[in-house]
Design a protein around this motif. Sequence first.
Motif, short mmCIF file in Angstrom:
data_model
loop_
_atom_site.label_atom_id
_atom_site.label_comp_id
_atom_site.label_asym_id
_atom_site.label_seq_id
_atom_site.Cartn_x
_atom_site.Cartn_y
_atom_site.Cartn_z
N ARG B 71 -49.80 -18.11 -7.82
CA ARG B 71 -48.41 -17.92 -7.43
C ARG B 71 -47.95 -19.09 -6.57
NH1 ARG B 71 -45.09 -13.59 -7.56
NH2 ARG B 71 -46.74 -12.00 -7.70
N HIS B 75 -41.10 -20.01 -3.82
CA HIS B 75 -40.19 -18.93 -4.18
C HIS B 75 -40.86 -17.87 -5.05
CE1 HIS B 75 -37.58 -22.46 -3.33
NE2 HIS B 75 -36.93 -21.58 -2.63
N GLY B 76 -42.19 -17.97 -5.17
CA GLY B 76 -42.91 -16.85 -5.75
C GLY B 76 -43.13 -16.85 -7.24
N LEU B 77 -42.80 -17.93 -7.96
CA LEU B 77 -43.08 -17.92 -9.40
C LEU B 77 -44.59 -17.79 -9.62
CD1 LEU B 77 -40.19 -19.22 -9.25
CD2 LEU B 77 -40.76 -20.31 -11.42
N GLU B 87 -43.90 -14.57 -14.11
CA GLU B 87 -42.95 -13.77 -13.32
C GLU B 87 -42.09 -14.67 -12.45
OE1 GLU B 87 -44.97 -11.11 -10.60
OE2 GLU B 87 -43.14 -10.95 -9.40
N ILE B 88 -40.79 -14.34 -12.44
CA ILE B 88 -39.88 -14.95 -11.45
C ILE B 88 -39.35 -13.79 -10.63
CG2 ILE B 88 -37.76 -16.28 -11.11
CD1 ILE B 88 -38.20 -17.53 -13.86
N PRO B 89 -39.74 -13.69 -9.37
CA PRO B 89 -39.35 -12.52 -8.56
C PRO B 89 -37.85 -12.31 -8.56
CG PRO B 89 -41.01 -13.80 -7.39
CD PRO B 89 -40.61 -14.60 -8.60
N GLY B 90 -37.45 -11.09 -8.83
CA GLY B 90 -36.03 -10.74 -8.79
C GLY B 90 -35.26 -11.14 -10.03
N GLN B 91 -35.95 -11.62 -11.06
CA GLN B 91 -35.27 -12.04 -12.29
C GLN B 91 -35.98 -11.38 -13.47
OE1 GLN B 91 -34.32 -16.24 -12.54
NE2 GLN B 91 -34.68 -16.30 -14.74
N PRO B 95 -37.54 -17.57 -18.90
CA PRO B 95 -37.28 -18.45 -20.05
C PRO B 95 -38.59 -18.87 -20.73
CG PRO B 95 -36.12 -19.23 -18.08
CD PRO B 95 -37.04 -18.14 -17.65
N ALA B 98 -40.31 -21.97 -19.60
CA ALA B 98 -40.77 -22.01 -18.21
C ALA B 98 -42.29 -22.11 -18.16
CB ALA B 98 -40.28 -20.78 -17.44
N TYR C 166 -42.53 -15.59 0.74
CA TYR C 166 -43.76 -16.35 0.47
C TYR C 166 -44.06 -17.33 1.60
CZ TYR C 166 -42.56 -14.04 -3.77
OH TYR C 166 -42.23 -13.06 -4.64
N ALA C 179 -37.37 -11.57 -1.91
CA ALA C 179 -37.39 -12.29 -3.18
C ALA C 179 -36.91 -11.41 -4.33
CB ALA C 179 -38.79 -12.81 -3.47
N ARG C 180 -37.10 -10.10 -4.21
CA ARG C 180 -36.82 -9.21 -5.35
C ARG C 180 -35.37 -8.71 -5.37
NH1 ARG C 180 -40.97 -9.35 -8.12
NH2 ARG C 180 -43.02 -9.71 -7.16
N ARG C 182 -31.14 -9.76 -4.35
CA ARG C 182 -30.26 -10.92 -4.21
C ARG C 182 -29.17 -10.63 -3.19
NH1 ARG C 182 -33.98 -12.96 -6.13
NH2 ARG C 182 -34.33 -13.62 -8.29
#
Lengths: 351, 351, 351
Positions: B71, B75-77, B87-91, B95, B98, C166, C179-180, C182
């Motif tokens: 990780r 920003h936690g990707l 994983e993209i946190p909050g999304q 893509p 990615a 993070y 992060a989760r 917005r």
Amino acid sequence: MSYSAPHVRNAWYVASWEQDLEPATPFAITILGEPVVLYRSESGRLVALEDRCVHRLAPLSLGRCEGDRLRCMYHGLLFEPDGKVAEIPGQDLVPAKARVKSYPVTEKHSWIWVWMGDPERADEALIPPAIGFDDPDYILGRGQLDYEACAELIHDNLCDFSHLSYVHANSFGATEDWARTRPRVTPLERGVRFERWVPSQGGLRSRKGVTVDAWSSYDYLVPGILLMRGASYPEGTAKKLGMGAPPDLEGAVGVTFTSQAVTAMTEKTARYFFSWGPHRDHGDEELRDTLMGVAAMAFAEDKTMIEAQQRVISATPEPRVMPTSADKGVTLYQRLVEKLAREEARKAEAA
Amino acid sequence: MSYSAPHVRNAWYVASWEQDLEPATPFAITILGEPVVLYRSESGRLVALEDRCVHRLAPLSLGRCEGDRLRCMYHGLLFEPDGKVAEIPGQDLVPAKARVKSYPVTEKHSWIWVWMGDPERADEALIPPAIGFDDPDYILGRGQLDYEACAELIHDNLCDFSHLSYVHANSFGATEDWARTRPRVTPLERGVRFERWVPSQGGLRSRKGVTVDAWSSYDYLVPGILLMRGASYPEGTAKKLGMGAPPDLEGAVGVTFTSQAVTAMTEKTARYFFSWGPHRDHGDEELRDTLMGVAAMAFAEDKTMIEAQQRVISATPEPRVMPTSADKGVTLYQRLVEKLAREEARKAEAA
Amino acid sequence: MSYSAPHVRNAWYVASWEQDLEPATPFAITILGEPVVLYRSESGRLVALEDRCVHRLAPLSLGRCEGDRLRCMYHGLLFEPDGKVAEIPGQDLVPAKARVKSYPVTEKHSWIWVWMGDPERADEALIPPAIGFDDPDYILGRGQLDYEACAELIHDNLCDFSHLSYVHANSFGATEDWARTRPRVTPLERGVRFERWVPSQGGLRSRKGVTVDAWSSYDYLVPGILLMRGASYPEGTAKKLGMGAPPDLEGAVGVTFTSQAVTAMTEKTARYFFSWGPHRDHGDEELRDTLMGVAAMAFAEDKTMIEAQQRVISATPEPRVMPTSADKGVTLYQRLVEKLAREEARKAEAA
């Protein structure tokens, strides 16, 4: 090889104090961007070579003196004092082109001088008449400083003593007189002469704290050699002489001499060598030590200012200066260097 | 991404000692100008990824291992071992594009090897046969050094042992024989082989201080791996064998093995990994420690010379070398690298 | 002079804490690549000039305050607060063009603000409403950090608090909620507003260790000013308000305010100023000191990450980012800066 500021190559550059050159010990200095290795062989011969082995470019200054010759300590190539390769270990034939550049080199007035230009034109008569430790008249101390600044900024500094009033208000105790009056400035064939009275000065030049008239006279010579005699006289002398030069040292109450050399190393580094001390009739080792203490403080002040100036210039996209009337000597010296550099270029083209 | 010296990408580069890779702890190294992060997951899986988050280019080596995944701690990707973003946190949607680059990676002979070229061509059979700590026959020590010099200068150094006579006169006690004689040099498919007798040597390789005939044989393999067995025999052996290779180790009075790896990091930095030690029949931990002391001294000598050489080269506008007869192996290795690099370029174009 | 990232010049940049400006003592800072010298004269007048003498480019910050004026301590040129040369020692005439740039400068909210754009447009109404030490409601501490990174990367960091989960998991005790979820992001004329609830938080914001709903609201304003009020409410408040903004501070169990300023110095350096502390009704000096300890840890975490990010970007030939849904505020702020910069360019061309 790529020193781009205008400069004179056909000149003697100070590379070292002769005292700092240990026998049979290579010594490295970069001059005008060229790596130079100096050594004094056990028999006393002085040699200056390109500090870059012809084989794989290792510095010869990591090498070993063997008689008059110098061996590269990477793969063992052995160099003659004239730069020719004398031996490639394990190889019978040495190519004729196998050589590094050799520089005319000599020692005089306690300095090791290297001629950076056309060896054919090397002329010891061009060595400036500095005063070294072999001079019986002066009791000298010496020092040196490495600058993170180009040599040109130090030349400018030394060709305009109006800075004494500000940069050296504390160390030299210089009054505003140094900035508010101008020296007599005279062009020389290879430099510029500066002469002036600064009357009624106290400060450090006068040993006993009495007020004196200070006479100073110095030549600033290519490639960056300052030779100055300072003499102090009883107050009133300057006026009595109509501000003209004193005919001799008779009547002087204090006399010192300083030799200084600015050697351009790279585009943005320079080495500054200096000695200073009283005439034997006007001082002793104690005064010499006092003067050296003052010099240490003063030259650190210069270094702080000039290195800061360099940083500003380096960060300025198109730096432009605005000369003042104090810059007469600075401009004369700069133009002389440009003229001599142009003449060299012309001669080189013609040849 | 912009490593400009000729180099082979389709090769295994040493990235670390396996002992230095802590479980679940990212480890950063730049290879051929590319930032690489290595980690061994808690389950033991070895992963090598581009050390640059696809989001805002933070280094993943500041990240956190989570199972087999890594990780980014900016920003936690979260990244899969194959480089895909998991994983993209909050999304909700990730893509498809990615992802970061993933490198083939493996461990063997105590080294972590990363394949810097086309992953399709990664072939473990191309890992050079180094000797690691899992080999029962040798008692090894290890070390590493970071160079402020390009890898190519270290390759040159290791392909020409004539430097032993000068650089290592003290540490290895190497005589001038190393410079005055030449090894037999044989081109290999992925490197160059060097073999030679240096008769009547004292020095450190002989444990008991007696004079021996030293046989050494090493391969220098892309992308910069030196594998050398040194063996000493009773004086006279070399002559008896007509300077030919000894058929085996029988009769040897000393045997050591060294594995060395030069990893090009950036244009002007490299990491040098090495192990050395005696064959179990010819030494013990004490001799190993003696050898490691010698190596520490000798490899510091190389570093001093090579970094000085790099500084000269960097300051020289158009550096040119003049090869000698000692450079046969150097030239063979350089040409091999150029040939392999050209072949890679051709294949890449064709594809 | 050559700050190439898009930036707004017609804005007030924080140059210093007012507490750090000693009377009659020049203070140097580079802003947008331009060297600036600040001083407060003995009479209290605040002056900001180009830190580069018109004569030979020495920094005026090595100079001496004389009343409201500043003297270059190289050759003694004296500057008026408007940048005009008042005196050249030893020279009667001062050229009319002899001047350095003068910057509008003022102090407010404990910061010294310098206007880097068209002096005609300097408008104190554009100074962001930071909270300084003169505010009776807050008990503040302060600090600053120098970054080896461009200001833009710090703007990005401060416009996306998803990194709290993070980067600051330890220092702020931030959960993954940051992060989760917005924030609500609203464009402002000169910045971007960020508002959000993060319910059920423990951690450091809550003095007594109880779980609270954290409301935070901040504006990020050109040229890089963050002004944030954080308030915590009893758990359940966020839900009760349907995640809408709390109407006021009534019922809050904790309130703090932080003012932060990012000043672009050079292309790759920036200075970060910050204050933080509790509202007087919700804390005391002890809590202030606790918060400053947390800030010291947290802002060091940011610096580690952002400087590492800068190193990766600098080493990447064509760096490209891949925005995520967390980047909405980042993108809005970047576009605003680009728009304002374009408008400035247009106005400058028209004039």
